[in-house]
Design an enzyme around this catalytic site. Structure first.
Site, PDB file in Angstrom:
ATOM      1  N   GLY A   1       0.842  -1.191   0.000  1.00  0.00           N
ATOM      2  CA  GLY A   1       0.000   0.000   0.000  1.00  0.00           C
ATOM      3  C   GLY A   1       0.873   1.236   0.000  1.00  0.00           C
ATOM      4  O   GLY A   1       2.042   1.170   0.393  1.00  0.00           O
TER       5      GLY A   1
ATOM      6  N   GLN B   1       3.199   9.924   1.270  1.00  0.00           N
ATOM      7  CA  GLN B   1       4.482   9.203   1.274  1.00  0.00           C
ATOM      8  C   GLN B   1       5.345   9.552   0.077  1.00  0.00           C
ATOM      9  O   GLN B   1       6.546   9.288   0.082  1.00  0.00           O
ATOM     10  CB  GLN B   1       4.246   7.690   1.303  1.00  0.00           C
ATOM     11  CG  GLN B   1       3.616   7.210   2.613  1.00  0.00           C
ATOM     12  CD  GLN B   1       3.450   5.709   2.600  1.00  0.00           C
ATOM     13  OE1 GLN B   1       2.451   5.196   2.127  1.00  0.00           O
ATOM     14  NE2 GLN B   1       4.454   5.000   3.103  1.00  0.00           N
TER      15      GLN B   1
ATOM     16  N   CYS C   1       5.873  -0.406   6.905  1.00  0.00           N
ATOM     17  CA  CYS C   1       5.528   0.766   6.106  1.00  0.00           C
ATOM     18  C   CYS C   1       6.751   1.162   5.286  1.00  0.00           C
ATOM     19  O   CYS C   1       7.874   1.151   5.802  1.00  0.00           O
ATOM     20  CB  CYS C   1       5.138   1.906   7.052  1.00  0.00           C
ATOM     21  SG  CYS C   1       4.739   3.442   6.220  1.00  0.00           S
ATOM     22  N   LEU C   2       6.528   1.520   4.029  1.00  0.00           N
ATOM     23  CA  LEU C   2       7.652   1.928   3.180  1.00  0.00           C
ATOM     24  C   LEU C   2       8.338   3.191   3.711  1.00  0.00           C
ATOM     25  O   LEU C   2       9.490   3.453   3.380  1.00  0.00           O
ATOM     26  CB  LEU C   2       7.180   2.148   1.736  1.00  0.00           C
ATOM     27  CG  LEU C   2       6.701   0.891   0.989  1.00  0.00           C
ATOM     28  CD1 LEU C   2       6.262   1.248  -0.424  1.00  0.00           C
ATOM     29  CD2 LEU C   2       7.776  -0.181   0.955  1.00  0.00           C
TER      30      LEU C   2
ATOM     31  N   HIS D   1      -4.291   1.315   7.753  1.00  0.00           N
ATOM     32  CA  HIS D   1      -2.921   1.855   7.752  1.00  0.00           C
ATOM     33  C   HIS D   1      -2.811   3.035   6.782  1.00  0.00           C
ATOM     34  O   HIS D   1      -2.274   4.096   7.126  1.00  0.00           O
ATOM     35  CB  HIS D   1      -1.954   0.729   7.375  1.00  0.00           C
ATOM     36  CG  HIS D   1      -0.523   1.151   7.248  1.00  0.00           C
ATOM     37  ND1 HIS D   1       0.467   0.692   8.082  1.00  0.00           N
ATOM     38  CD2 HIS D   1       0.092   1.989   6.363  1.00  0.00           C
ATOM     39  CE1 HIS D   1       1.618   1.241   7.726  1.00  0.00           C
ATOM     40  NE2 HIS D   1       1.430   2.030   6.682  1.00  0.00           N
ATOM     41  N   GLU D   2      -3.346   2.843   5.565  1.00  0.00           N
ATOM     42  CA  GLU D   2      -3.226   3.894   4.541  1.00  0.00           C
ATOM     43  C   GLU D   2      -4.097   5.105   4.878  1.00  0.00           C
ATOM     44  O   GLU D   2      -3.685   6.247   4.650  1.00  0.00           O
ATOM     45  CB  GLU D   2      -3.565   3.348   3.152  1.00  0.00           C
ATOM     46  CG  GLU D   2      -2.672   2.204   2.671  1.00  0.00           C
ATOM     47  CD  GLU D   2      -1.176   2.453   2.802  1.00  0.00           C
ATOM     48  OE1 GLU D   2      -0.741   3.610   2.701  1.00  0.00           O
ATOM     49  OE2 GLU D   2      -0.442   1.469   3.040  1.00  0.00           O
TER      50      GLU D   2
ATOM     51  N   HIS E   1      -2.346   7.387   7.171  1.00  0.00           N
ATOM     52  CA  HIS E   1      -1.370   8.268   6.510  1.00  0.00           C
ATOM     53  C   HIS E   1      -2.028   9.589   6.085  1.00  0.00           C
ATOM     54  O   HIS E   1      -1.401  10.643   6.130  1.00  0.00           O
ATOM     55  CB  HIS E   1      -0.808   7.609   5.244  1.00  0.00           C
ATOM     56  CG  HIS E   1       0.370   6.705   5.486  1.00  0.00           C
ATOM     57  ND1 HIS E   1       1.560   7.156   6.026  1.00  0.00           N
ATOM     58  CD2 HIS E   1       0.556   5.384   5.233  1.00  0.00           C
ATOM     59  CE1 HIS E   1       2.419   6.140   6.100  1.00  0.00           C
ATOM     60  NE2 HIS E   1       1.835   5.051   5.626  1.00  0.00           N
TER      61      HIS E   1
HETATM   62 NI    NI Z   1       2.638   3.171   5.490  1.00  0.00          NI
END
Ligand code: NI
Length: 160
Positions: free
Chosen positions: A46, A51, A89-90, A131-132, A135
Site C-alpha cells: 500500500g 508518502q 511501512c515503506l 494503515h493507509e 497516513h
Molecule cells: Ni505506510
C-alpha cells in the site's frame, strides 16, 4: 510513468493532514500511476500520497489478492472485530511492529472516474485500508505499535 521518492519517518510531510481531491486532472491521474509503480518497485502492499510528498487523499493498495485498489477521499464507515499482527511501512524502511486493527472495515471512496464506491475488507485488506487511511491524517503506524519496533531482518531469522 515514473518512480517517486518515498518520504521516510522524520519528514514533516508525513505528519500533515491531506486535502480531498476535488476533480480528476491529468496530473492526478499521473500521480496515481506513479504511486502504483512506486509501491510495486518497493515491494509494498500500500502507498498513500503523502508518502511521495503530495498532501492529497489518495491511497493505492495491492495485498496480492488479485485486485488493485485505488481509494480517493476514503472514509471508513464501519469497522468491527480486531486482529493483532505485524505491520510495516515503506516510510519506515526495514522495521516492523505489532499493531491491533479492526478485522473488518467498510470504506467509501471515489474511483479514478471520481465515482463513489464502497469497499469491504477483511483481514489483511482491512489492515491495509486502516494503515493507509491513517497516513492521510498524518499518522504513522509506529504510534500504534505495541511493544518495540523491530528490524525486519531479525524477524526473518526468528521465522527460519
Ligand atoms: Ni505506510
Amino acid at each position: 510513468m515514473a518512480l517517486r521518492k518515498v518520504r521516510t519517518m522524520g519528514d514533516e510531510i508525513l505528519y500533515k493532514h491531506c486535502k480531498p481531491v476535488k476533480v480528476m486532472t491529468p496530473r492526478i491521474a499521473q500521480l496515481i500511476e506513479d504511486m502504483f509503480e512506486t509501491m510495486y518497485e518497493n515491494c509494498g502492499v500500500g502507498l498513500a500520497a503523502p508518502q511521495v510528498g503530495i498532501l492529497k487523499q489518495i491511497v493505492v493498495i495491492d495485498i496480492e489478492d488479485g485486485d488493485q485498489y485505488l481509494l480517493i477521499n476514503p472514509e471508513i464507515m464501519e469497522e468491527s472485530g480486531s486482529q493483532t499482527g505485524h505491520e510495516g511501512c515503506l516510510s519506515v524502511p526495514g522495521k516492523s511492529g505489532i499493531v491491533t486493527r479492526p478485522d473488518y472495515v467498510k470504506v467509501r471512496a471515489l474511483d479514478e472516474n471520481m465515482e463513489e464506491f464502497v469497499l469491504e475488507g477483511e483481514g489483511m485488506l482491512a489492515r491495509a485500508i486502516c494503515h493507509e487511511c491513517d497516513h492521510l491524517k498524518g499518522e504513522l503506524y509506529v504510534s500504534r505499535v505495541e511493544g518495540e519496533l523491530v528490524d525486519v531482518e531479525d524477524l526473518e531469522e526468528e521465522e527460519e
